[in-house]
Structures are given as C-alpha cells and as structure tokens.
Scaffold this active site. Structure first.
Site, PDB file in Angstrom:
ATOM      1  N   LYS A  14      -9.404   3.560 -20.807  1.00 46.97           N
ATOM      2  CA  LYS A  14      -9.942   4.928 -20.833  1.00 46.97           C
ATOM      3  C   LYS A  14      -9.183   5.858 -19.885  1.00 46.97           C
ATOM      4  CE  LYS A  14     -14.064   3.483 -18.215  1.00 46.97           C
ATOM      5  NZ  LYS A  14     -13.406   3.276 -16.938  1.00 46.97           N
ATOM      6  N   ARG A  89     -22.242   5.854 -14.396  1.00 46.80           N
ATOM      7  CA  ARG A  89     -22.329   4.437 -14.717  1.00 46.80           C
ATOM      8  C   ARG A  89     -23.775   3.967 -14.794  1.00 46.80           C
ATOM      9  NH1 ARG A  89     -16.787   3.442 -12.925  1.00 46.80           N
ATOM     10  NH2 ARG A  89     -16.195   1.262 -13.181  1.00 46.80           N
ATOM     11  N   ARG A 128      -2.185  -8.880 -15.581  1.00 41.70           N
ATOM     12  CA  ARG A 128      -1.350  -7.718 -15.253  1.00 41.70           C
ATOM     13  C   ARG A 128      -0.526  -7.955 -13.986  1.00 41.70           C
ATOM     14  NH1 ARG A 128      -4.912  -2.461 -15.532  1.00 41.70           N
ATOM     15  NH2 ARG A 128      -5.963  -3.414 -13.767  1.00 41.70           N
ATOM     16  N   ARG A 162      -2.553  -6.466  -8.562  1.00 38.64           N
ATOM     17  CA  ARG A 162      -3.540  -5.743  -7.759  1.00 38.64           C
ATOM     18  C   ARG A 162      -4.566  -6.692  -7.163  1.00 38.64           C
ATOM     19  NH1 ARG A 162      -6.221  -0.810 -10.888  1.00 38.64           N
ATOM     20  NH2 ARG A 162      -8.123  -1.895 -10.324  1.00 38.64           N
ATOM     21  N   ARG A 173     -17.283  -7.351 -12.425  1.00 42.73           N
ATOM     22  CA  ARG A 173     -17.245  -5.944 -12.859  1.00 42.73           C
ATOM     23  C   ARG A 173     -17.764  -5.813 -14.289  1.00 42.73           C
ATOM     24  NH1 ARG A 173     -11.387  -3.979 -11.875  1.00 42.73           N
ATOM     25  NH2 ARG A 173     -12.188  -1.894 -12.294  1.00 42.73           N
TER      26      ARG A 173
HETATM   27  P1  AMP Z   1     -12.943   1.836 -12.173  1.00 42.08           P
HETATM   28  O1  AMP Z   1     -11.533   2.110 -11.769  1.00 42.08           O
HETATM   29  O2  AMP Z   1     -13.592   3.005 -12.884  1.00 42.08           O
HETATM   30  O3  AMP Z   1     -13.126   0.546 -12.928  1.00 42.08           O
HETATM   31  O4  AMP Z   1     -13.784   1.684 -10.809  1.00 42.08           O
HETATM   32  C1  AMP Z   1     -13.429   0.744  -9.819  1.00 42.08           C
HETATM   33  C2  AMP Z   1     -14.638   0.448  -8.948  1.00 42.08           C
HETATM   34  O5  AMP Z   1     -15.077   1.665  -8.291  1.00 42.08           O
HETATM   35  C3  AMP Z   1     -15.854  -0.049  -9.687  1.00 42.08           C
HETATM   36  O6  AMP Z   1     -15.808  -1.451  -9.892  1.00 42.08           O
HETATM   37  C4  AMP Z   1     -16.990   0.352  -8.745  1.00 42.08           C
HETATM   38  O7  AMP Z   1     -17.081  -0.532  -7.647  1.00 42.08           O
HETATM   39  C5  AMP Z   1     -16.500   1.690  -8.188  1.00 42.08           C
HETATM   40  N1  AMP Z   1     -16.981   2.828  -8.992  1.00 42.08           N
HETATM   41  C6  AMP Z   1     -16.251   3.634  -9.808  1.00 42.08           C
HETATM   42  N2  AMP Z   1     -17.001   4.578 -10.374  1.00 42.08           N
HETATM   43  C7  AMP Z   1     -18.261   4.366  -9.918  1.00 42.08           C
HETATM   44  C8  AMP Z   1     -19.516   4.999 -10.160  1.00 42.08           C
HETATM   45  N3  AMP Z   1     -19.638   6.019 -11.020  1.00 42.08           N
HETATM   46  N4  AMP Z   1     -20.597   4.502  -9.515  1.00 42.08           N
HETATM   47  C9  AMP Z   1     -20.527   3.477  -8.664  1.00 42.08           C
HETATM   48  N5  AMP Z   1     -19.388   2.818  -8.404  1.00 42.08           N
HETATM   49  C10 AMP Z   1     -18.254   3.254  -9.022  1.00 42.08           C
END
Ligand code: AMP
Length: 212
Positions: A14, A89, A128, A162, A173
């Site tokens: 995304k 989320r 990756r 990473r 996750r």
């Molecule tokens: P992402 O890159 O969007 O997968 O986000 C990486 C990590 O950031 C996630 O696994 C969460 O720990 C944290 N995170 C990102 N967006 C949110 C959100 N809207 N609410 C809470 N935690 C978030």
C-alpha cells in the site's frame, strides 16, 4: 480535498501504491508507520516506548498516532487528495480521524482494502534484503540476484535486511492487523473497495485508479 484510506496488512504494497498515486496526481501521503519508525530513532522522550512497541509488532497508543494526524492536517496545503497509509488501524482511531476531518469540513471518501494471502506476505517480508551500497531491493523467494551474492546494479556483495523483518515479528504484526480488521471494515461499510494486491504493481494501480 478528498481523503483516501489505504488499509492492508504489512507488506501488501500500500505504501508503494500511495507513492505512485502521489506522483501521478499530486496527492499527499501520510504514513504513520514511517513517521513512527523515524520517531523511534530520534532522541525524544517517547523514542524508547515507540521502538519497543515497533519491535514487538504491536500498536502504538492512540494518543500518539492521533497527535501525528492532528499535526499533519493542521499543517498541509490544499492538494486534490490525501492518502492515509496505515491509519486508522482501530475503530477508536477511525472515530478520532472523523473528528479531525470534521474540523476542516471533510470526511473519508473511500477506503481501499488491500488483500494478499498471509503466506505470501510472510515470504515477501522475511525474504526481503537490499544492497547496502546502492539500495537495490531483492527477495530470496521472489527476486534473487542474477549472480549469487552480487548486486545486479552495482556488483557489491554486502547486503542488509530490516530489523523488524523477522518471521516472529511479522506474524505478530499480521495477528494485530487481523484482530482489528473486522470491526474496521464494519465501521466503514460501503466506503470499502477491495483490491487484489497479489498482482503486478501496474495492475494494482489500475484497480485503484478505476475507483478514484
Ligand atoms: P507500518 O509501516 O504501517 O506497517 O507500521 C509499522 C508499525 O508502526 C506497526 O507495526 C505499528 O507498531 C506502528 N503503527 C503504524 N501505524 C499505526 C497506527 N495507526 N496505530 C498504532 N500503531 C501504528
């Protein structure tokens, strides 16, 4: 100004699609994940708390992400649309978003739900790796280097992956994602458009564009 939410599991692409659309249509993107990763390495009071949560694959408290969103909307110039990548989320965050948008007489116009099977996501993320010299990205399951241990682009033999890409974290996750998905999709109802994101990049872009 329109507001589009990109909802999907980690590794569904995304963020990449958001970047493509921003370039194509002059949209603006906000990625809470990207910002939180940045905060987790900055020397702020919250850095340690955030980095612990990120490393376990859990959710950062709503107050912190809500503040990020409020700051974002109070500082932006007019653009045709904003793409929210990774926010909201939870239903609580969705309500907070509605309240913020209402301050500017806006609402959520569409929610794009990116679907990719979990087993593919695990391979996409854990496989990756990238060249530490030129940044070229590879995957041990889907896109190996042409010559073993030699970057196709710059011939370096130093590669990195990473730190939050381990299988245990990605499974956490995914669990976190699935736990709140049903209530979120219920909340957004008819605003949701499902995207088959287990496809080549351009095909995914075309699917999204057909709904804009
Ligand atoms: P992402 O890159 O969007 O997968 O986000 C990486 C990590 O950031 C996630 O696994 C969460 O720990 C944290 N995170 C990102 N967006 C949110 C959100 N809207 N609410 C809470 N935690 C978030």
């Amino acid at each position: 100004m329109k507001n589009f939410i990109f909802l999907g599991p980690p590794g569904c692409g995304k963020g990449t699609q958001a970047e493509i659309l921003c370039l194509k249509y002059n949209y603006l993107k906000i990625s809470t994940g990207e910002l939180l990763r940045k905060y987790s390495t900055d020397d702020l009071n919250l850095a340690k708390t955030i980095s612990n949560i990120l490393s376990e694959g859990g959710l950062v408290p709503d107050e912190i992400v809500a503040q990020i969103i409020t700051d974002f909307y109070s500082g932006i110039e007019a653009v045709p649309a904003v793409i929210l990548d990774g926010f909201p989320r939870t239903v609580n965050q969705a309500i907070l978003l509605e309240q913020t948008l209402a301050l500017y007489q806006m609402n959520v116009d569409q929610v794009f739900l990116f679907n990719v099977p979990d087993d593919i996501l695990v391979k996409r993320i854990t496989g990756r790796f990238s060249c530490s010299v030129c940044g070229a990205i590879y995957n041990k399951f889907f896109k190996q280097t042409l010559v073993e241990e030699k970057c196709d682009k710059c011939q370096s033999n130093i590669f990195i992956s990473r730190s939050d890409d381990s299988e245990e974290i990605i499974i956490n996750r995914l669990k976190t994602y699935h736990a709140s998905l049903a209530t979120l999709t219920q909340f957004y109802g008819d605003l949701i458009v499902e995207i088959d994101a287990d496809k080549p990049l351009e095909i995914i872009t075309d699917q999204i564009v057909s709904y804009l």
